[in-house]
Design an enzyme around this catalytic site. Sequence first.
Site, mmCIF file in Angstrom:
data_model
loop_
_atom_site.group_PDB
_atom_site.id
_atom_site.type_symbol
_atom_site.label_atom_id
_atom_site.label_comp_id
_atom_site.label_asym_id
_atom_site.label_seq_id
_atom_site.Cartn_x
_atom_site.Cartn_y
_atom_site.Cartn_z
ATOM 1 N N GLY A 46 23.047 88.570 40.773
ATOM 2 C CA GLY A 46 23.556 88.234 42.100
ATOM 3 C C GLY A 46 24.628 89.216 42.514
ATOM 4 C CD GLN A 51 30.285 90.844 43.239
ATOM 5 O OE1 GLN A 51 29.287 90.241 43.621
ATOM 6 N NE2 GLN A 51 30.489 91.128 41.962
ATOM 7 C CB CYS A 103 31.965 88.634 37.634
ATOM 8 S SG CYS A 103 32.131 89.164 39.335
ATOM 9 C CG LEU A 104 27.283 92.794 38.619
ATOM 10 C CD1 LEU A 104 26.352 93.141 39.773
ATOM 11 C CD2 LEU A 104 26.849 93.504 37.344
ATOM 12 C CG HIS A 145 29.508 83.946 40.243
ATOM 13 N ND1 HIS A 145 30.141 84.034 39.017
ATOM 14 C CD2 HIS A 145 29.631 85.174 40.804
ATOM 15 C CE1 HIS A 145 30.627 85.269 38.872
ATOM 16 N NE2 HIS A 145 30.331 85.981 39.938
ATOM 17 C CD GLU A 146 26.817 86.487 43.201
ATOM 18 O OE1 GLU A 146 27.626 87.180 43.837
ATOM 19 O OE2 GLU A 146 26.622 86.641 41.978
ATOM 20 C CG HIS A 149 31.958 87.189 44.431
ATOM 21 N ND1 HIS A 149 33.064 87.831 43.908
ATOM 22 C CD2 HIS A 149 31.048 87.151 43.423
ATOM 23 C CE1 HIS A 149 32.823 88.158 42.639
ATOM 24 N NE2 HIS A 149 31.614 87.751 42.318
HETATM 25 NI NI NI Z 1 30.606 87.979 40.498
#
Ligand code: NI
Length: 182
Positions: A46, A51, A103-104, A145-146, A149
């Site tokens: 995701g 991000q 998380c990225l 989670h997304e 963000h």
């Molecule tokens: Ni994340």
Amino acid sequence: MALLTIIKYPDPFLKTKTALVKNVDDSIRELISDMVETMYYAKGIGLAATQVGVDKRIVVLDVPNRRTDDEEDEKPVKGKNLIALINPEIIEAEGTTVYEEGCLSIPGFTADVERAAKVRIKALNRNGEPISFEAGGLFAIALQHEIDHLDGILFIDRLSRLKREMIKRKIKKALESEERAL
Ligand code: NI
């Protein structure tokens, strides 16, 4: 299509509460394509616009099916569960579940996060049409989670104060030793 740069913690942009998309036009669809390409390149399941430094409420996800006992262990097929959501909202949430999230934007760190087990989502698709659906399992977790963000919330913000301070200290230490290594 183009690869976008993924912003890393502690970049303050990750705290942005992003703006609603007013018009779903070709520039939005192009951004979605770039986000999808970036998500696959980074091997994420995701990615939120926050991000990649974009102040817009857009997320993309491709969550592999979870293995169930009565199913063969199916290999995840890239693109099979790909979904792009514009202005996504959680309109119902049910139950609780705990999952070790990463998380990225915080590479190399994971922690157990408690979230709703099932959610109902309302959003626009990439044609600007309203959609609504229910999600469970890892898909429900990734959606929360997304969407977090988009409100400037990271998974570490969902931890207890003690655990949050501990993981923040560890990240800071890792970033410092990374700097020294340059
Ligand atoms: Ni994340």
